[in-house]
Design a protein around this motif. Structure first.
Motif, PDB file in Angstrom:
ATOM      1  N   MET A 338       0.920  -1.463   0.028  1.00 20.95           N
ATOM      2  CA  MET A 338      -0.076   0.119   0.095  1.00 20.95           C
ATOM      3  C   MET A 338       0.781   1.291   0.074  1.00 20.95           C
ATOM      4  O   MET A 338       1.638   1.173   0.725  1.00 20.95           O
ATOM      5  CB  MET A 338      -0.959  -0.008   0.948  1.00 20.95           C
ATOM      6  CG  MET A 338      -1.737   1.212   1.417  1.00 20.95           C
ATOM      7  SD  MET A 338      -2.521   1.482   3.129  1.00 20.95           S
ATOM      8  CE  MET A 338      -3.116   2.886   2.938  1.00 20.95           C
ATOM      9  N   SER A 346     -12.936   2.331   7.439  1.00 19.26           N
ATOM     10  CA  SER A 346     -13.804   1.509   6.442  1.00 19.26           C
ATOM     11  C   SER A 346     -13.725   2.399   4.972  1.00 19.26           C
ATOM     12  O   SER A 346     -13.607   3.566   4.954  1.00 19.26           O
ATOM     13  CB  SER A 346     -15.110   1.765   7.165  1.00 19.26           C
ATOM     14  OG  SER A 346     -15.591   2.884   7.169  1.00 19.26           O
ATOM     15  N   ASN A 347     -13.938   1.795   3.949  1.00 20.09           N
ATOM     16  CA  ASN A 347     -13.782   2.270   2.555  1.00 20.09           C
ATOM     17  C   ASN A 347     -15.224   1.701   1.834  1.00 20.09           C
ATOM     18  O   ASN A 347     -15.489   0.724   1.974  1.00 20.09           O
ATOM     19  CB  ASN A 347     -12.543   1.534   1.791  1.00 20.09           C
ATOM     20  CG  ASN A 347     -11.170   1.750   2.496  1.00 20.09           C
ATOM     21  OD1 ASN A 347     -10.752   0.779   3.540  1.00 20.09           O
ATOM     22  ND2 ASN A 347     -10.823   2.919   2.543  1.00 20.09           N
ATOM     23  N   TRP A 377      -8.252  -2.253   3.507  1.00 14.62           N
ATOM     24  CA  TRP A 377      -9.117  -2.388   2.108  1.00 14.62           C
ATOM     25  C   TRP A 377      -9.557  -3.703   2.254  1.00 14.62           C
ATOM     26  O   TRP A 377      -9.359  -4.368   1.380  1.00 14.62           O
ATOM     27  CB  TRP A 377      -8.086  -2.316   0.958  1.00 14.62           C
ATOM     28  CG  TRP A 377      -7.684  -0.608   0.920  1.00 14.62           C
ATOM     29  CD1 TRP A 377      -6.825  -0.063   1.475  1.00 14.62           C
ATOM     30  CD2 TRP A 377      -8.568   0.310   0.107  1.00 14.62           C
ATOM     31  NE1 TRP A 377      -6.671   1.270   1.183  1.00 14.62           N
ATOM     32  CE2 TRP A 377      -7.786   1.800   0.381  1.00 14.62           C
ATOM     33  CE3 TRP A 377      -9.769   0.307  -0.415  1.00 14.62           C
ATOM     34  CZ2 TRP A 377      -8.240   2.661  -0.017  1.00 14.62           C
ATOM     35  CZ3 TRP A 377     -10.314   1.625  -1.061  1.00 14.62           C
ATOM     36  CH2 TRP A 377      -9.381   2.742  -0.896  1.00 14.62           C
TER      37      TRP A 377
END
Length: 644
Positions: A338, A346-347, A377
Motif C-alpha cells: 500500500m 472503512s472504505n 481495504w
C-alpha cells in the motif's frame, strides 16, 4: 272514596284559598305549587292540564291514581305544621343493632378488596414513541415523538403523556386523557397487551414500546411474568441538530474552520504570523515513524499467510505497508503493498456518481495496538510485534506497553531430508568418488602439507595374525603399515613356504574404515593385542617394530598405552603382592595373570611398554624377559629409589 266533579272543583277552590292565606313552607319549598305554575322550558311532561276557556274539565288531573289511605291523609295533615319531621317518628320493630349499622359505609372494609382499593395509586408506566410525518419543514420529513403510557390498575384506565421539549414547534403534554381504551375486538386494553418491543395502536396512533420503569418491571416479576430488556429509543434528525445547537450555544463544540481562519487573519493583521497545524506537526514529528509487524491470512483457494511491515508516519498521519517476503518465496521482489497515504477504518464507493459523502475516520496512533487487527481495504491485518522506538513512544505518551500483546508467529523449522551419498564401489579412493557426487567439476582433495613434511617417509609396521578360526589360516602372518603423513594403511601378507597362500599385497594403500566405529582408522586404534578387521578378516596385532614403538613412546599424551608412567600407575593396587616385591622380577604372562585376578585388565602393548622401561632381557633364547616389580612401583611413585 269517590268524589264528584263539583266536589273536586270545590276542593281545588279551597286549596287555592288556603294558598293565598298560608305563608311559604320552611320544610319543602314549592311543594304546593306543583301543577299550578307553568313548567320551565324542556321540563318533563306533566299530566295536569291548565284551564282553557269554555272547558270545565281543563283544570282536572286526567290520570287515574289510587285512592289515598288514612295513613297518607294523616301524613299530609302533619305537613301543615312546621318542623313536623322533628316530632314525628314511626314506630318500628325492635331490631338488634349490628356492627355494620354502627360503622359508616364509607369506612367499612370488604372481605374481598376491590380493584380500586387493592391497586390504589399503582400505575404501570411504559416508555415508547410514534413516528409522525412532517410536511412543512425542509430540514426533516418525519419526527419521533416520545411518550410514556400509564396504566392505572385501580380502574383499568390509560393515560398518555408526552414530555415537553423546548422549541419543538408542536403542542405537547397530555396526549390522551385518562380513560378506558377499547381495542379492535371490542375488549378493553389491559397490561397483558403491552410488551417491550411490541407495537400498540391507541386512538389511531401506533406506539412502539421501548422500555418501562422499575415498578412495572418489579410488578411483572412478582407475578411470574418475564419481561424483555429495554430498547434504545431512537433520536430523529431534529433532536440531533437541536442538541448540537444547544451544545454550540453553551460553547461545548469546537469552533468552525471559518472562525479559525478569521482568528488567523486577525492575528496576521496584528503582526503575529499564522501557524499552520500541519506544518507544526511536520516540524515536531518529522522522521518519527512507528514500525509494526503484521500478517494477513489469505483464506481464498491457494492462499497463504502474508507478512507485512507497517510504517505510520507521525509527521502527517499517513501509513505505508510493505510486504516482507522470505527468501526464495517465489514472489516478485516489489515490496509495496500500500502506497503511503491515509488509511481509513472503512472504505466504500458511492453508488451514484458525483454524490458527496463524509469520509470514514482515519487510523490514529491510539488505534494501533499489538495483538489487535486493523482493516486494510477489506483485509484483516493482525499486528503481532513492533520495534523499540514504537514501544517507547506508546509508553511515554499513551502509557501502553505494546510488548504485552506480542504474538509468536514463528513456524516450526522445516526439516529437509538430505540425500546420503551412495556407498563407495571400491574403485579408486572414496574421497574422489564423494567429490563426484557433490561437484560437477570435482577438485582433488586438499593435502595437509605440514603433516606431510613432518611425517613424510615414515611407515609404522605392526605384525598380526588371522583369528578367523580356520585351520589353514592359523599360520598366516600379515604386516600392517600405517603412514602417518596421510593416515593411509596398507596390509601385506608374509609369504610362507608350502602354506598354499601367495604372499604379497593383501590391501592396497588407502584410507580404511573401521567397521566397529564407522570412521577411518587412526594410529590410536592400532596397538599390540588389538583385533581389527581388514577386508572382512579379523586380524590380531601381535608385535610392532622398533621404529613404531619409539614413535609411540615419543608421544605419550596421544598414546597412553606407550606411556610407562601411566602403565605403572595401573599396577599400584598390586604393590603389596609378594611377586611384585621380588627383585628378580616376574614373567609378562604372570604379571598379566595377577593383574587380571586383581580386576585390572592389561593389554599386551602395556606389558611391552613395562618390559622396555622396567624389565630385563632374557638370558637365553629359551627364557622369557622379566618385569622388575620394584622398578614398576618406583616408576608409579609408590617406592623411593634404592640409592636414595
Amino acid at each position: 272514596m269517590l268524589f264528584s266533579a263539583a266536589t273536586v272543583v270545590h276542593k281545588w277552590g279551597d286549596i287555592l284559598a288556603m294558598t293565598s292565606q298560608l305563608s311559604k313552607s320552611t320544610s319543602l319549598p314549592s311543594l304546593y305549587k306543583i301543577g299550578i305554575d307553568k313548567p320551565k322550558a324542556n321540563a318533563r311532561t306533566t299530566t295536569l292540564a291548565f284551564k282553557v276557556p269554555g272547558n270545565l274539565k281543563s283544570q282536572m288531573d286526567l290520570k287515574v291514581l289510587p285512592a289515598p289511605t288514612e295513613h297518607s291523609r294523616y301524613l299530609a295533615s302533619l305537613m301543615k305544621t312546621g318542623g313536623w319531621r322533628t316530632f314525628y317518628r314511626e314506630e318500628g320493630d325492635d331490631v338488634p343493632t349490628k356492627e355494620e349499622d354502627i360503622v359508616p359505609k364509607n369506612m367499612r372494609h370488604p372481605r374481598l378488596s376491590p380493584a380500586w382499593l387493592k391497586h390504589e395509586k399503582q400505575v404501570l408506566r411504559w416508555y415508547g414513541f410514534f413516528q409522525e410525518t412532517v410536511t412543512e419543514s425542509a430540514m426533516e420529513n418525519s419526527r419521533y415523538r416520545h411518550v410514556y403510557i400509564m396504566y392505572f390498575m385501580e380502574d383499568g384506565t390509560v393515560g398518555i403523556n408526552e414530555p415537553k421539549v423546548e422549541n419543538s414547534g408542536m403542542p405537547q403534554g397530555n396526549f390522551l386523557k385518562r380513560q378506558k381504551v377499547q381495542k379492535e375486538d371490542g375488549t378493553y386494553l389491559g397490561p397483558d397487551d403491552i410488551h417491550i418491543g411490541s407495537e400498540v395502536t391507541i386512538c389511531g396512533h401506533t406506539f412502539h414500546i421501548c422500555g418501562c420503569d422499575r415498578f412495572t418491571r418489579w410488578f411483572f416479576e412478582e407475578n411470574g411474568v418475564a419481561i424483555e430488556e429495554d430498547e434504545e429509543i431512537p433520536i430523529d434528525t431534529w433532536q440531533t441538530n437541536y442538541r448540537i445547537q444547544k451544545a454550540r450555544d453553551r460553547g461545548g463544540l469546537p469552533v468552525t474552520k471559518g472562525v479559525m481562519d478569521d482568528k488567523a487573519v486577525m492575528r496576521a493583521l496584528g503582526g503575529i504570523p499564522p501557524v499552520e497545524k500541519k506544518f507544526a506537526q511536520f516540524l515536531l514529528n518529522d522522521r518519527k515513524v512507528l514500525r509494526f509487524k503484521g500478517y494477513w491470512d489469505d483464506h481464498t483457494p491457494y492462499g497463504t499467510r502474508f507478512y507485512f511491515i507497517l510504517h505510520y508516519y507521525l509527521a502527517d498521519n499517513t501509513v505505508e505497508i510493505n510486504e516482507a517476503h522470505c527468501r526464495n518465496s517465489g514472489r516478485d521482489g516489489w515490496p509495496i503493498f500500500m502506497k503511503r497515504g491515509p488509511l481509513h477504518k472503512s472504505n466504500f464507493v458511492n453508488g451514484i456518481p458525483a454524490m458527496l459523502s463524509a469520509e470514514a475516520p482515519r487510523y490514529l496512533p491510539e488505534d494501533l495496538k499489538v495483538g489487535d487487527s486493523i482493516n486494510v481495504w477489506g483485509r484483516k491485518v493482525v499486528l503481532y510485534d513492533c520495534d523499540d522506538f514504537t514501544r517507547k513512544f506508546y509508553l511515554d505518551y499513551l502509557g501502553v506497553d505494546q510488548f504485552d500483546g506480542r504474538i509468536d508467529v514463528s513456524e516450526k523449522p522445516v526439516t529437509h531430508l538430505k540425500l546420503t551419498p551412495p556407498p563407495h564401489n571400491g574403485i579408486g579412493k572414496a574421497e574422489d568418488s564423494l567429490l563426484n557426487c557433490t561437484m560437477i567439476q570435482p577438485k582433488p582433495p586438499k593435502i595437509d602439507l605440514e603433516r606431510m613434511l613432518v611425517y613424510g617417509g615414515d611407515a609404522l609396521r605392526f605384525e598380526c595374525k588371522m583369528i578367523n578360526g580356520e585351520p589353514e589360516d592359523e599360520l598366516r602372518r600379515l604386516v600392517i603399515a600405517f603412514y602417518p603423513a596421510d593416515g593411509e594403511m596398507a596390509a601385506f601378507e608374509v609369504p610362507i613356504r608350502n602354506s598354499g597362500h601367495m604372499g604379497g599385497r593383501f590391501s592396497e594403500k588407502r584410507l580404511l574404515k573401521n567397521p566397529d566405529t564407522g570412521k577411518y582408522f587412526t594410529l590410536s586404534d592400532l596397538f599390540v593385542g588389538q583385533v581389527i578387521t581388514i577386508a572382512a578378516q579379523p586380524l590380531q596385532i601381535v608385535r610392532a617394530d622398533e621404529r613404531c614403538l619409539q614413535f609411540l613412546e615419543a608421544r605419550p599424551k596421544e598414546f597412553p598405552y606407550a606411556d610407562p608412567v601411566v602403565c605403572s600407575k595401573r599396577l599400584v593396587p598390586l604393590a603389596e603382592h609378594p611377586e611384585m616385591q621380588d627383585a628378580d622380577g616376574l614373567s609378562p604372562d604372570r604379571l598379566k595373570e595377577i593383574a587380571f585376578e586383581a580386576g585390572i585388565s592389561m593389554v599386551d602393548h602395556e606389558i611391552i611398554t613395562l618390559l622396555r622401561s622396567c624389565g630385563i632381557p632374557a638370558e637365553s633364547e629359551s627364557d622369557q624377559p622379566k618385569v622388575i616389580g620394584p622398578k614398576v612401583l618406583e616408576c608409579a611413585g609408590v617406592l623411593q629409589p634404592a640409592d636414595s
